[in-house]
Design a protein around this motif. Structure first.
Motif, PDB file in Angstrom:
ATOM      1  N   ALA A 149       0.820  -1.224   0.000  1.00 53.59           N
ATOM      2  CA  ALA A 149       0.000   0.000   0.000  1.00 53.59           C
ATOM      3  C   ALA A 149       0.852   1.271   0.000  1.00 53.59           C
ATOM      4  O   ALA A 149       0.404   2.327  -0.436  1.00 53.59           O
ATOM      5  CB  ALA A 149      -0.951   0.000   1.200  1.00 53.59           C
ATOM      6  N   GLU A 150       2.104   1.143   0.475  1.00 55.33           N
ATOM      7  CA  GLU A 150       2.985   2.317   0.572  1.00 55.33           C
ATOM      8  C   GLU A 150       3.773   2.590  -0.705  1.00 55.33           C
ATOM      9  O   GLU A 150       4.457   3.604  -0.800  1.00 55.33           O
ATOM     10  CB  GLU A 150       3.987   2.138   1.714  1.00 55.33           C
ATOM     11  CG  GLU A 150       3.391   1.760   3.063  1.00 55.33           C
ATOM     12  CD  GLU A 150       2.392   2.795   3.547  1.00 55.33           C
ATOM     13  OE1 GLU A 150       2.762   3.987   3.522  1.00 55.33           O
ATOM     14  OE2 GLU A 150       1.255   2.422   3.921  1.00 55.33           O
ATOM     15  N   GLY A 151       3.754   1.657  -1.642  1.00 55.70           N
ATOM     16  CA  GLY A 151       4.513   1.859  -2.884  1.00 55.70           C
ATOM     17  C   GLY A 151       5.351   0.651  -3.256  1.00 55.70           C
ATOM     18  O   GLY A 151       5.189  -0.435  -2.700  1.00 55.70           O
ATOM     19  N   VAL A 152       6.279   0.869  -4.204  1.00 51.92           N
ATOM     20  CA  VAL A 152       7.073  -0.226  -4.772  1.00 51.92           C
ATOM     21  C   VAL A 152       8.067  -0.788  -3.750  1.00 51.92           C
ATOM     22  O   VAL A 152       8.768  -0.033  -3.077  1.00 51.92           O
ATOM     23  CB  VAL A 152       7.825   0.266  -6.032  1.00 51.92           C
ATOM     24  CG1 VAL A 152       8.809  -0.786  -6.528  1.00 51.92           C
ATOM     25  CG2 VAL A 152       6.823   0.628  -7.126  1.00 51.92           C
ATOM     26  N   THR A 153       8.123  -2.123  -3.661  1.00 52.53           N
ATOM     27  CA  THR A 153       9.109  -2.785  -2.800  1.00 52.53           C
ATOM     28  C   THR A 153      10.195  -3.477  -3.631  1.00 52.53           C
ATOM     29  O   THR A 153      11.340  -3.542  -3.214  1.00 52.53           O
ATOM     30  CB  THR A 153       8.439  -3.817  -1.878  1.00 52.53           C
ATOM     31  OG1 THR A 153       7.785  -4.802  -2.681  1.00 52.53           O
ATOM     32  CG2 THR A 153       7.408  -3.161  -0.951  1.00 52.53           C
ATOM     33  N   VAL A 154       9.811  -4.016  -4.795  1.00 49.70           N
ATOM     34  CA  VAL A 154      10.770  -4.729  -5.649  1.00 49.70           C
ATOM     35  C   VAL A 154      10.548  -4.323  -7.104  1.00 49.70           C
ATOM     36  O   VAL A 154       9.404  -4.258  -7.570  1.00 49.70           O
ATOM     37  CB  VAL A 154      10.606  -6.268  -5.542  1.00 49.70           C
ATOM     38  CG1 VAL A 154      11.720  -6.986  -6.323  1.00 49.70           C
ATOM     39  CG2 VAL A 154      10.594  -6.740  -4.091  1.00 49.70           C
ATOM     40  N   GLU A 155      11.652  -4.034  -7.800  1.00 51.69           N
ATOM     41  CA  GLU A 155      11.594  -3.769  -9.246  1.00 51.69           C
ATOM     42  C   GLU A 155      12.187  -4.968  -9.969  1.00 51.69           C
ATOM     43  O   GLU A 155      13.166  -5.552  -9.493  1.00 51.69           O
ATOM     44  CB  GLU A 155      12.464  -2.561  -9.610  1.00 51.69           C
ATOM     45  CG  GLU A 155      12.007  -1.254  -9.001  1.00 51.69           C
ATOM     46  CD  GLU A 155      13.025  -0.154  -9.220  1.00 51.69           C
ATOM     47  OE1 GLU A 155      12.611   1.002  -9.296  1.00 51.69           O
ATOM     48  OE2 GLU A 155      14.240  -0.475  -9.290  1.00 51.69           O
ATOM     49  N   ALA A 156      11.631  -5.282 -11.127  1.00 49.38           N
ATOM     50  CA  ALA A 156      12.146  -6.426 -11.878  1.00 49.38           C
ATOM     51  C   ALA A 156      12.275  -6.088 -13.349  1.00 49.38           C
ATOM     52  O   ALA A 156      11.473  -5.335 -13.900  1.00 49.38           O
ATOM     53  CB  ALA A 156      11.207  -7.614 -11.725  1.00 49.38           C
TER      54      ALA A 156
END
Lengths: 209, 209
Positions: free
Chosen positions: B191-198
């Motif tokens: 809910a707070e935003g991106v945690t992992v980019e792939a």
């Protein structure tokens, strides 16, 4: 007789209690792993499926009569060892986990031998690419945490060819350490050789190094 | 009455049979997912653990009375749709899979909403980094296979911060296509935003494009 159970609110547990609980929960989770496999592969008649479904719901209700509010987290023994029995790759009590057993030669090489069956399938007959990532992420993370606890920063996987379901070997070694960061390289292999190469950068939380 | 079962040796199945089997196996696997969670979190007495262990072994034996020799693989319906009910990330019959349900806007964006509980834990209270990889590998693979079936070539994951257990959103889009190769980018978010980019490069087998 009512025996004491693992409670996360309790402090560190002694080694006898650790061994006792391992012998209690290990076989339970192992039976659930077998059930997961059978649920995928069964071809029995509909009425048996429905009967088993009802039995599993009843068994789950018994287990849920008293349970942790959330996930298992991490506990420690009186000798300072940690254990994460709910962990998705190594958790003794987690039927999602194969579970991996990670070994080390004490000279920087870490490895695991694991047999991945029907529950880990991606393309037909092959291990899911994301499960290869799960194995390598965990192994590389342990390898990169030998001197300080570190979490995954980046992970790069090169899939050379499909990884067949069955017995596999993964191994890893630290390539370099730079303060909070460790670069770790590893591979996943079948009997014919390497199927996936991995490189990870693992980073310690600012406070811990 | 003895009803027909899914057999991998059978040809494509019609849509009524597909719907019937989905309604039979879906709830069974869902009950096994609940059991997996309860196995991790239970704090009931030892005798109940042992009783449940025996019940699960008996239920598994019933399911194994007739089963596929190997993994589920992939089947097709008469209308040409494929289904992989044993798949480790989306498999309807696989309790290891959350399972992911992947949606698309028909204009190149693919996403999935998934709630990951105790069975997907890595660091305490957080999703295992390898499970984040499993979600993103599958989503990016589907996104990169919209015009032709492609398998993971390379996958790079950047972990910005820990991903809390609970409701998550992942989405992906093709960045570029070059013949057999598609480059796909995606993210995993709470809910707070991106945690992992792939970022993944997905490659079609030589014969298929």
């Amino acid at each position: 007789m009512k025996a004491a159970q693992v409670k996360l609110t309790d402090g560190p547990i002694d080694l006898d209690e650790f061994a006792r609980l391992k012998a209690l929960y290990g076989p339970l989770a192992e039976s659930v792993r077998e059930l997961v496999d059978a649920t995928i592969r069964t071809e029995v008649d509909d009425e048996v499926i429905r009967e088993v479904h009802a039995e599993i719901e009843a068994a789950t209700a018994k287990l849920r009569a008293r349970q942790l509010d959330g996930s298992f987290g991490m506990r420690t023994t009186v000798t300072g060892e940690t254990f994460s029995w709910g962990n998705a790759s190594v958790g003794l009590r987690n039927a999602v986990a194969p579970p991996l057993v990670i070994e080390s030669d004490g000279a920087g090489r870490y490895w695991t031998q694991v047999t991945l069956g029907a529950a880990y399938e991606g393309p037909p007959g092959l291990v899911h690419g994301g499960v290869c990532a799960l194995v390598l992420d965990h192994l590389l993370g342990v390898t990169g945490s030998a001197d300080a606890r570190r979490l995954t920063g980046t992970l790069t996987l090169r899939y050379r060819r499909g990884t067949p379901l069955g017995p596999l070997h993964a191994e890893a070694r630290v390539a370099s350490v730079d303060g909070r960061k460790a670069t770790v390289r590893g591979t996943l292999s079948d009997a014919e050789g390497v199927t996936v190469e991995a490189e990870g950068i693992f980073v310690a939380p600012a406070a811990s190094v």
